[in-house]
Design a protein around this motif. Structure first.
Motif, mmCIF file in Angstrom:
data_model
loop_
_atom_site.group_PDB
_atom_site.id
_atom_site.type_symbol
_atom_site.label_atom_id
_atom_site.label_comp_id
_atom_site.label_asym_id
_atom_site.label_seq_id
_atom_site.Cartn_x
_atom_site.Cartn_y
_atom_site.Cartn_z
ATOM 1 N N MET A 125 0.796 -1.180 -0.058
ATOM 2 C CA MET A 125 0.068 0.093 -0.116
ATOM 3 C C MET A 125 0.929 1.287 0.168
ATOM 4 O O MET A 125 1.904 1.228 0.571
ATOM 5 N N THR A 126 0.479 2.311 -0.945
ATOM 6 C CA THR A 126 1.382 3.442 -0.676
ATOM 7 C C THR A 126 0.703 4.228 0.634
ATOM 8 O O THR A 126 -0.143 3.969 0.938
ATOM 9 N N SER A 127 1.388 5.312 0.903
ATOM 10 C CA SER A 127 1.356 6.028 1.925
ATOM 11 C C SER A 127 -0.092 6.717 1.796
ATOM 12 O O SER A 127 -0.837 6.972 2.682
ATOM 13 N N SER A 128 -0.338 7.129 0.398
ATOM 14 C CA SER A 128 -1.631 7.836 0.159
ATOM 15 C C SER A 128 -2.807 7.070 0.349
ATOM 16 O O SER A 128 -3.819 7.496 0.950
ATOM 17 N N GLU A 129 -2.654 5.660 0.097
ATOM 18 C CA GLU A 129 -3.648 4.726 0.277
ATOM 19 C C GLU A 129 -4.071 4.565 1.673
ATOM 20 O O GLU A 129 -5.200 4.431 2.252
ATOM 21 N N VAL A 175 -3.222 6.763 4.107
ATOM 22 C CA VAL A 175 -4.154 7.854 4.500
ATOM 23 C C VAL A 175 -5.422 8.026 4.407
ATOM 24 O O VAL A 175 -6.247 8.080 5.356
ATOM 25 N N ALA A 176 -5.821 7.600 3.120
ATOM 26 C CA ALA A 176 -7.162 7.520 2.508
ATOM 27 C C ALA A 176 -7.924 6.392 3.439
ATOM 28 O O ALA A 176 -9.059 6.625 3.947
ATOM 29 N N ARG A 195 -7.254 5.061 6.449
ATOM 30 C CA ARG A 195 -7.557 5.676 7.762
ATOM 31 C C ARG A 195 -8.623 6.669 7.857
ATOM 32 O O ARG A 195 -9.265 6.887 8.884
ATOM 33 N N ARG A 196 -8.843 7.629 6.925
ATOM 34 C CA ARG A 196 -9.618 8.740 6.905
ATOM 35 C C ARG A 196 -10.820 8.124 6.845
ATOM 36 O O ARG A 196 -11.878 8.431 7.438
ATOM 37 N N ALA A 197 -11.153 7.007 5.906
ATOM 38 C CA ALA A 197 -12.496 6.544 5.583
ATOM 39 C C ALA A 197 -12.913 5.697 6.860
ATOM 40 O O ALA A 197 -14.271 5.848 7.238
ATOM 41 N N LEU A 198 -12.035 5.056 7.735
ATOM 42 C CA LEU A 198 -12.452 4.310 8.894
ATOM 43 C C LEU A 198 -12.710 5.386 9.982
ATOM 44 O O LEU A 198 -13.684 4.984 10.521
ATOM 45 N N GLY A 199 -12.220 6.481 9.837
ATOM 46 C CA GLY A 199 -12.319 7.659 10.960
ATOM 47 C C GLY A 199 -13.838 7.977 10.693
ATOM 48 O O GLY A 199 -14.748 8.138 11.478
ATOM 49 N N GLN A 200 -14.106 8.283 9.289
ATOM 50 C CA GLN A 200 -15.680 8.742 8.969
ATOM 51 C C GLN A 200 -16.549 7.723 9.376
ATOM 52 O O GLN A 200 -17.647 7.901 9.908
ATOM 53 N N LEU A 201 -16.321 6.383 8.999
ATOM 54 C CA LEU A 201 -17.203 5.328 9.616
ATOM 55 C C LEU A 201 -17.353 5.344 11.069
ATOM 56 O O LEU A 201 -18.597 5.184 11.481
ATOM 57 N N ARG A 202 -16.332 5.490 11.705
ATOM 58 C CA ARG A 202 -16.396 5.505 13.202
ATOM 59 C C ARG A 202 -17.206 6.450 13.671
ATOM 60 O O ARG A 202 -18.061 6.581 14.535
ATOM 61 N N GLN A 203 -17.058 7.928 12.993
ATOM 62 C CA GLN A 203 -17.949 8.948 13.341
ATOM 63 C C GLN A 203 -19.455 8.417 12.784
ATOM 64 O O GLN A 203 -20.492 8.849 13.981
#
Length: 98
Positions: free
Chosen positions: A1-5, A7-8, A10-18
């Motif tokens: 996985m690339t670092s941008s993948e 980050v994306a 982790r961001r999606a998981l954070g949104q799901l958690r919210q």
């Protein structure tokens, strides 16, 4: 996985958690919300494992082992093979003796 993948993801998981937190506030701690929260947690664990895989050197695959094929004939067995065997099917004990 690339670092941008990463980050994306982790961001999606954070949104799901919210989102799951919002559902919990609206519906309470019902089974469906608990399952969603567990799913998000599992995805977070899986994402961490993928990141860890990228950080560790890859091991070579184990060699494939040839497996012996055993042919089971579809011809009927000799009735003597089942002589004195118990019937374990429905109806309990039944002897095959004649």
């Amino acid at each position: 996985m690339t670092s941008s993948e990463i980050v994306a993801l982790r961001r999606a998981l954070g949104q799901l958690r919210q989102c799951v937190g919002g559902l919990r506030a609206r519906y309470g701690d019902v089974a469906a919300v608990q399952r969603l929260a567990n799913d998000v947690e599992r995805m977070d664990i899986d994402a961490t494992e993928l990141v860890d895989l990228d950080r560790t050197p890859r091991q070579r695959e184990a060699p494939r082992v040839e497996r012996e094929v055993v042919v089971v004939p579809d011809t009927p067995y000799d009735p003597e093979f089942w002589h004195d065997a118990d019937d374990e099917g429905l109806g309990g004990y039944r002897s095959h003796r004649t």
